[in-house]
Design a protein around this motif. Structure first.
Motif, PDB file in Angstrom:
ATOM      1  N   ALA A  80     -36.390  24.006 -42.996  1.00 55.06           N
ATOM      2  CA  ALA A  80     -37.143  23.368 -41.969  1.00 55.06           C
ATOM      3  C   ALA A  80     -38.660  23.824 -41.758  1.00 55.06           C
ATOM      4  O   ALA A  80     -38.797  24.985 -42.233  1.00 55.06           O
ATOM      5  CB  ALA A  80     -36.606  23.769 -40.574  1.00 55.06           C
ATOM      6  N   ALA A  81     -39.428  22.847 -41.795  1.00 57.96           N
ATOM      7  CA  ALA A  81     -40.854  23.448 -41.638  1.00 57.96           C
ATOM      8  C   ALA A  81     -41.681  22.840 -40.494  1.00 57.96           C
ATOM      9  O   ALA A  81     -41.126  21.793 -39.756  1.00 57.96           O
ATOM     10  CB  ALA A  81     -41.345  22.538 -43.212  1.00 57.96           C
ATOM     11  N   ASN A  82     -42.821  23.432 -40.328  1.00 56.63           N
ATOM     12  CA  ASN A  82     -43.509  23.241 -39.059  1.00 56.63           C
ATOM     13  C   ASN A  82     -45.023  23.137 -39.483  1.00 56.63           C
ATOM     14  O   ASN A  82     -45.428  24.055 -39.958  1.00 56.63           O
ATOM     15  CB  ASN A  82     -43.097  24.154 -37.856  1.00 56.63           C
ATOM     16  CG  ASN A  82     -43.481  23.716 -36.618  1.00 56.63           C
ATOM     17  OD1 ASN A  82     -43.076  22.770 -35.922  1.00 56.63           O
ATOM     18  ND2 ASN A  82     -44.602  24.296 -35.881  1.00 56.63           N
ATOM     19  N   VAL A  83     -45.931  22.168 -38.621  1.00 58.24           N
ATOM     20  CA  VAL A  83     -47.262  21.878 -38.806  1.00 58.24           C
ATOM     21  C   VAL A  83     -47.619  22.713 -37.187  1.00 58.24           C
ATOM     22  O   VAL A  83     -47.353  21.991 -36.276  1.00 58.24           O
ATOM     23  CB  VAL A  83     -47.733  20.847 -38.980  1.00 58.24           C
ATOM     24  CG1 VAL A  83     -49.312  20.987 -39.111  1.00 58.24           C
ATOM     25  CG2 VAL A  83     -47.148  20.357 -40.306  1.00 58.24           C
ATOM     26  N   PHE A  84     -48.265  23.853 -37.114  1.00 62.03           N
ATOM     27  CA  PHE A  84     -48.460  24.448 -35.879  1.00 62.03           C
ATOM     28  C   PHE A  84     -49.992  23.738 -35.365  1.00 62.03           C
ATOM     29  O   PHE A  84     -50.937  24.309 -35.314  1.00 62.03           O
ATOM     30  CB  PHE A  84     -48.567  25.870 -36.007  1.00 62.03           C
ATOM     31  CG  PHE A  84     -47.456  26.582 -36.035  1.00 62.03           C
ATOM     32  CD1 PHE A  84     -46.776  27.030 -35.035  1.00 62.03           C
ATOM     33  CD2 PHE A  84     -46.778  26.606 -37.519  1.00 62.03           C
ATOM     34  CE1 PHE A  84     -45.377  27.867 -35.376  1.00 62.03           C
ATOM     35  CE2 PHE A  84     -45.670  27.266 -37.660  1.00 62.03           C
ATOM     36  CZ  PHE A  84     -44.881  27.854 -36.541  1.00 62.03           C
ATOM     37  N   THR A  85     -50.007  22.389 -34.950  1.00 55.26           N
ATOM     38  CA  THR A  85     -50.845  21.999 -34.199  1.00 55.26           C
ATOM     39  C   THR A  85     -50.345  21.602 -32.683  1.00 55.26           C
ATOM     40  O   THR A  85     -49.488  21.899 -32.350  1.00 55.26           O
ATOM     41  CB  THR A  85     -51.184  20.560 -34.895  1.00 55.26           C
ATOM     42  OG1 THR A  85     -50.010  19.738 -35.254  1.00 55.26           O
ATOM     43  CG2 THR A  85     -51.915  20.946 -36.217  1.00 55.26           C
ATOM     44  N   ALA A  86     -51.570  20.796 -31.983  1.00 51.55           N
ATOM     45  CA  ALA A  86     -50.986  20.516 -30.730  1.00 51.55           C
ATOM     46  C   ALA A  86     -51.078  19.020 -30.565  1.00 51.55           C
ATOM     47  O   ALA A  86     -52.223  18.431 -30.397  1.00 51.55           O
ATOM     48  CB  ALA A  86     -51.804  21.203 -29.694  1.00 51.55           C
ATOM     49  N   VAL A 116     -37.532  14.605 -37.263  1.00 53.05           N
ATOM     50  CA  VAL A 116     -38.787  14.813 -37.244  1.00 53.05           C
ATOM     51  C   VAL A 116     -38.865  14.925 -35.805  1.00 53.05           C
ATOM     52  O   VAL A 116     -38.324  14.168 -34.927  1.00 53.05           O
ATOM     53  CB  VAL A 116     -39.766  13.638 -37.606  1.00 53.05           C
ATOM     54  CG1 VAL A 116     -41.282  14.216 -37.471  1.00 53.05           C
ATOM     55  CG2 VAL A 116     -39.378  13.517 -39.117  1.00 53.05           C
ATOM     56  N   VAL A 117     -39.699  15.931 -35.385  1.00 50.85           N
ATOM     57  CA  VAL A 117     -39.914  16.275 -33.848  1.00 50.85           C
ATOM     58  C   VAL A 117     -41.338  16.603 -33.801  1.00 50.85           C
ATOM     59  O   VAL A 117     -41.967  17.362 -34.558  1.00 50.85           O
ATOM     60  CB  VAL A 117     -39.148  17.585 -33.301  1.00 50.85           C
ATOM     61  CG1 VAL A 117     -39.790  17.773 -31.842  1.00 50.85           C
ATOM     62  CG2 VAL A 117     -37.600  17.333 -33.355  1.00 50.85           C
ATOM     63  N   VAL A 118     -42.070  15.738 -32.977  1.00 51.41           N
ATOM     64  CA  VAL A 118     -43.552  15.972 -32.623  1.00 51.41           C
ATOM     65  C   VAL A 118     -43.638  16.444 -31.279  1.00 51.41           C
ATOM     66  O   VAL A 118     -43.308  15.463 -30.345  1.00 51.41           O
ATOM     67  CB  VAL A 118     -44.284  14.517 -32.948  1.00 51.41           C
ATOM     68  CG1 VAL A 118     -45.766  14.787 -32.821  1.00 51.41           C
ATOM     69  CG2 VAL A 118     -43.879  14.485 -34.642  1.00 51.41           C
ATOM     70  N   ALA A 119     -43.837  17.643 -30.900  1.00 53.77           N
ATOM     71  CA  ALA A 119     -43.795  18.018 -29.593  1.00 53.77           C
ATOM     72  C   ALA A 119     -44.543  19.336 -29.384  1.00 53.77           C
ATOM     73  O   ALA A 119     -44.550  20.077 -30.510  1.00 53.77           O
ATOM     74  CB  ALA A 119     -42.582  17.898 -28.847  1.00 53.77           C
ATOM     75  N   PRO A 120     -45.057  19.665 -28.293  1.00 51.57           N
ATOM     76  CA  PRO A 120     -45.182  21.254 -27.926  1.00 51.57           C
ATOM     77  C   PRO A 120     -43.799  22.099 -28.180  1.00 51.57           C
ATOM     78  O   PRO A 120     -42.915  21.609 -28.087  1.00 51.57           O
ATOM     79  CB  PRO A 120     -45.831  21.200 -26.620  1.00 51.57           C
ATOM     80  CG  PRO A 120     -46.172  19.946 -26.214  1.00 51.57           C
ATOM     81  CD  PRO A 120     -45.309  18.991 -27.017  1.00 51.57           C
ATOM     82  N   ARG A 121     -44.282  22.818 -29.050  1.00 55.25           N
ATOM     83  CA  ARG A 121     -43.085  23.915 -29.769  1.00 55.25           C
ATOM     84  C   ARG A 121     -41.862  23.106 -30.268  1.00 55.25           C
ATOM     85  O   ARG A 121     -40.873  23.431 -30.208  1.00 55.25           O
ATOM     86  CB  ARG A 121     -42.554  24.650 -28.537  1.00 55.25           C
ATOM     87  CG  ARG A 121     -43.457  25.473 -27.376  1.00 55.25           C
ATOM     88  CD  ARG A 121     -43.955  26.623 -28.222  1.00 55.25           C
ATOM     89  NE  ARG A 121     -44.990  27.251 -27.539  1.00 55.25           N
ATOM     90  CZ  ARG A 121     -44.885  28.230 -26.661  1.00 55.25           C
ATOM     91  NH1 ARG A 121     -43.614  28.497 -26.544  1.00 55.25           N
ATOM     92  NH2 ARG A 121     -45.823  28.903 -26.204  1.00 55.25           N
TER      93      ARG A 121
END
Length: 480
Positions: free
Chosen positions: A360-366, A424-429
């Protein structure tokens, strides 16, 4: 500080009590050290800048701490919608105080790692290590003695990577910066030009814009985050533009120069952008040069990355590698897992080879962008059959309560077996919300398994179960 060389090859477990030397104290190195000690090895870690390496001192921990600060200001955007007024005073960011906290947290984390290693009996040598053959490491310590020689039964290379720079844009630490130098700023840039729209570029662009900077994001591609889900990248770019950030697509930077009171960035087509500071976020370079790898029989790729197999072995007898220096995936979690796998294989413990499909990978944007498993582009490129569902975050009741509008949950599954292939999840946190999808991918759960699990009402995770229920309606009987 020496061990006895063993005649065991990479295909034969080294007996407990033998000496393992690890070059690099980042996630790949210190996690490997802990596993090796638990399996009875004598372990020496050689680190040049501090335990935790770049991940803790200059990359992951500092950047995510800065981003966490900026996140509070992003959350505050929803305050008026929720009926909260600030009285017109607004918010003021003291970047010097922010960066002082960032660096203090990084130092504290590094100290915690050192303490853990020392309690476990790991020897730590401060200096720069170089291989003299596959079973000897010479460390330049800078002390009066100058160097220490370590004989090893096995070596793990976890030397990481450094920021890539451009010959026409040489960082000076004041106006032309790499991401490791940002934390020396004591005031917000008036206008920050970010060159590079990969993960690092968009994270810092988003954070500094939220902190109050005028930001220009320069992207050489037709969209930001070219390696991420297309729908997610387009949504984030739209959010950036909607918040007032200037995003320059298909604009390759040719160079940057310092002026009397700022910088100019020249694009390949001749256009010139003026700003107060420029951040170079154009990737990393493996720190494998000049440490004796090729002479020791360690094969490198054309880009300088160490060639490894799925259990972290290099081409040299008794030498393993983990982390960014391998070019496998530039994630701290992957580096740590590579290091653990290497020591388990070396010391005869049970080994499960690295499976990148479960990462799992994450881009720490808002909002954040989290992914796991097959991407939609992978599924298309490989000609694999799949079904997909996408649920906008704005339809989720919990998201409505929190004033969240931008984002979605997308799932991919096999059309007949129903096995979850990715998401894919695009959301806060989103980094927290991706975990149930990661479990589903790792354990080959079906959409019915996910759909039948209870979720809290109202909750953001409810959209994951709802997406699985949508996929259930798309399933086809085998042979249909």
């Amino acid at each position: 500080m020496s061990g006895v060389r063993s005649d065991a090859s990479n295909d034969t477990a080294v007996n407990a009590g033998q000496h393992v030397v690890i070059l690099g104290g980042g996630p790949g190195g210190y996690e490997a050290a802990l596993v090796a000690r638990r399996l009875g090895a004598q372990v020496t870690v050689v680190e040049r800048q501090g335990l935790g390496g770049a991940a803790v001192l200059t990359d992951v921990v500092p950047s995510k701490t800065l981003i966490a600060t900026a996140e509070w200001l992003t959350i505050a955007e929803a305050a008026p919608e929720l009926g909260i007024r600030d009285g017109g005073a607004g918010y003021d960011v003291d970047l010097s105080a922010v960066n002082t906290r960032v660096l203090a947290l990084a130092a504290a984390q590094s100290a915690d790692i050192r303490g853990r290693l020392e309690r476990e009996g790991v020897e730590v040598v401060t200096g720069v290590g170089r291989l003299e053959g596959p079973s000897r490491v010479v460390v330049s310590t800078g002390a009066a003695t100058g160097r220490v020689t370590l004989d090893a039964d096995a070596v793990l290379l976890a030397v990481g990577a450094t920021p890539r720079t451009l010959p026409t844009a040489v960082p000076d630490g004041e106006r032309i910066l790499t991401w490791t130098q940002l934390y020396q700023l004591d005031a917000l840039p008036e206008k920050l030009i970010v060159v590079g729209s990969g993960v690092t570029g968009v994270e810092f662009a988003g954070a500094y814009h939220a902190l109050g900077c005028d930001v220009v994001l320069v992207s050489s591609r037709d969209r930001v985050l070219p390696g991420e889900d297309e729908d997610a990248a387009q949504l984030l770019e739209g959010v950036f533009r909607g918040r007032g950030m200037e995003v320059m697509s298909r604009s390759r930077a040719a160079g940057a120069e310092r002026t009397a009171d700022g910088v100019t960035v020249t694009l390949a087509d001749g256009r010139v952008i003026e700003g107060s500071h420029v951040l170079l976020a154009v990737g990393g370079v493996p720190a494998t040069s000049g440490i004796g790898l090729e002479a020791a029989g360690v094969a490198l790729t054309a880009s300088g990355h160490v060639v490894v197999d799925k259990v972290s072995r290099t081409t040299a007898r008794g030498v393993y590698a983990a982390g960014d220096c391998t070019g496998v995936l530039p994630l701290a979690s992957v580096a740590a897992q590579q290091g653990r796998i290497a020591m388990a294989h070396l010391l005869g413990d049970a080994v499960d080879p690295l499976h990148l499909g479960n990462v799992a990978a994450n881009v720490f944007t808002a909002p954040e962008i989290a992914t796991v498993g097959y991407s939609e582009s992978d599924l298309r490129a490989q000609g694999l059959r799949y079904i997909t569902s996408t649920l906008p975050l704005a339809r989720n009741p919990r998201a409505k309560m929190l004033g969240m509008r931008d984002g979605f949950v997308k799932l991919f599954a096999h059309p007949e077996a129903g096995v979850v292939l990715g998401g894919v999840v695009v959301a806060p946190r989103a980094s927290e919300l991706i975990f149930p999808i990661t479990l589903a991918v790792a354990h080959r759960l079906t959409v019915d398994d996910v759909a039948s699990a209870f979720t809290i009402y109202p909750s953001l995770s409810g959209s994951i179960a709802e997406g699985a229920r949508v996929l259930h309606g798309q399933l086809r009987p085998r042979g249909a």
